[in-house]
Design an enzyme around this catalytic site. Structure first.
Site, PDB file in Angstrom:
ATOM      1  N   LYS A   9       0.828  -1.163   0.088  1.00 35.93           N
ATOM      2  CA  LYS A   9      -0.056  -0.033   0.026  1.00 35.93           C
ATOM      3  C   LYS A   9       0.845   1.157   0.014  1.00 35.93           C
ATOM      4  CE  LYS A   9      -4.124  -1.907   2.453  1.00 35.93           C
ATOM      5  NZ  LYS A   9      -5.033  -1.948   3.552  1.00 35.93           N
ATOM      6  N   TYR A  49     -12.249  -1.757  -4.711  1.00 30.48           N
ATOM      7  CA  TYR A  49     -12.748  -2.042  -3.417  1.00 30.48           C
ATOM      8  C   TYR A  49     -14.411  -1.897  -3.476  1.00 30.48           C
ATOM      9  CZ  TYR A  49      -8.290  -1.898  -1.206  1.00 30.48           C
ATOM     10  OH  TYR A  49      -7.044  -2.126  -0.919  1.00 30.48           O
ATOM     11  N   PHE A  57     -15.863   3.458   5.682  1.00 25.61           N
ATOM     12  CA  PHE A  57     -14.738   3.921   5.331  1.00 25.61           C
ATOM     13  C   PHE A  57     -14.316   3.785   3.915  1.00 25.61           C
ATOM     14  CE2 PHE A  57     -14.970  -0.606   6.285  1.00 25.61           C
ATOM     15  CZ  PHE A  57     -14.306  -1.261   5.166  1.00 25.61           C
ATOM     16  N   ARG A  85      -2.472 -14.372   4.408  1.00 33.41           N
ATOM     17  CA  ARG A  85      -3.156 -13.692   5.303  1.00 33.41           C
ATOM     18  C   ARG A  85      -2.316 -14.083   6.668  1.00 33.41           C
ATOM     19  NH1 ARG A  85      -6.850 -10.434   3.835  1.00 33.41           N
ATOM     20  NH2 ARG A  85      -8.067 -10.765   5.672  1.00 33.41           N
ATOM     21  N   THR A  91      -5.704  -7.227  10.566  1.00 30.40           N
ATOM     22  CA  THR A  91      -5.863  -5.733   9.878  1.00 30.40           C
ATOM     23  C   THR A  91      -5.583  -4.647  10.589  1.00 30.40           C
ATOM     24  OG1 THR A  91      -7.812  -6.847   8.654  1.00 30.40           O
ATOM     25  CG2 THR A  91      -7.635  -4.428   8.967  1.00 30.40           C
ATOM     26  N   ARG A 102       2.105  -6.470   9.058  1.00 25.52           N
ATOM     27  CA  ARG A 102       1.529  -5.548   9.609  1.00 25.52           C
ATOM     28  C   ARG A 102       1.828  -5.175  11.063  1.00 25.52           C
ATOM     29  NH1 ARG A 102      -4.338  -7.580   7.306  1.00 25.52           N
ATOM     30  NH2 ARG A 102      -4.082  -6.192   5.454  1.00 25.52           N
ATOM     31  N   ASN A 112      -1.970   0.041   6.888  1.00 27.50           N
ATOM     32  CA  ASN A 112      -1.468  -1.159   7.561  1.00 27.50           C
ATOM     33  C   ASN A 112      -0.512  -2.020   6.462  1.00 27.50           C
ATOM     34  OD1 ASN A 112      -3.414  -2.370   5.653  1.00 27.50           O
ATOM     35  ND2 ASN A 112      -4.607  -3.069   7.306  1.00 27.50           N
ATOM     36  N   HIS A 115      -2.234  -5.192   1.398  1.00 27.69           N
ATOM     37  CA  HIS A 115      -3.628  -6.073   1.327  1.00 27.69           C
ATOM     38  C   HIS A 115      -3.499  -7.089   0.952  1.00 27.69           C
ATOM     39  CE1 HIS A 115      -7.584  -6.599  -0.482  1.00 27.69           C
ATOM     40  NE2 HIS A 115      -6.994  -7.267  -1.553  1.00 27.69           N
ATOM     41  N   GLU A 126      -9.510 -10.204  -7.994  1.00 29.24           N
ATOM     42  CA  GLU A 126      -8.500  -9.149  -7.773  1.00 29.24           C
ATOM     43  C   GLU A 126      -7.194  -9.278  -8.724  1.00 29.24           C
ATOM     44  OE1 GLU A 126      -9.380  -8.347  -3.261  1.00 29.24           O
ATOM     45  OE2 GLU A 126      -7.759  -9.450  -3.571  1.00 29.24           O
TER      46      GLU A 126
END
Length: 137
Positions: A9, A49, A57, A85, A91, A102, A112, A115, A126
């Site tokens: 990110k 998204y 958000f 994950r 998250t 993270r 964070n 993704h 995706e």
């Protein structure tokens, strides 16, 4: 082999820690089958998204994801989705396990660092959102 999708990110790209994140990805046994640095438009972020479009958000998320470049990745390994994950961590970095991306690099629940696809269905949407089949090696 399973594939999953990842984004490094804007907060990580801005802090120049892409290499550190990539090291963790490779150390976890992932093969990077696609990677590129891109600048998302707000409209592209909204399309990506869309599943969160009704969430409070959503606007902030799309603004954040389009504020500066990101690195998008297609990753491959056994149990790629679950493993990614695990490697990412929770998250909220404050709740993430030690050693996760993270926990180590995340600044906040919003910023964070990474993704990741949360299901095979998400990965199936995706990955082709950002990569053509010709780009996946």
């Amino acid at each position: 082999m399973e594939r999953t999708f990842a984004i490094i990110k804007p907060d990580a790209v801005e802090r120049n820690i892409v290499g550190k994140v990539l090291e963790k990805i490779e150390a976890a046994g992932f093969r990077i089958v696609g990677m590129k640095k891109i600048q998302l438009s707000k409209k592209e972020a909204e399309g990506f998204y869309y599943v969160h479009s009704e969430r409070p958000f959503f606007g902030d998320l799309c603004s954040f994801m389009s504020r500066s470049p990101v690195v998008v990745l297609a990753l491959e390994r056994e149990n790629a989705i679950a493993k990614w994950r695990e490697v990412m961590g929770a998250t909220n970095p404050a709740n993430a396990d030690a050693g996760t991306i993270r926990k180590e690099f995340g600044l906040s629940i919003e910023e964070n660092t990474v993704h990741g696809s949360d299901s095979p269905e998400s990965a199936a949407f995706e990955i082709p959102y950002f990569f053509s089949q010709l780009e996946l090696l």
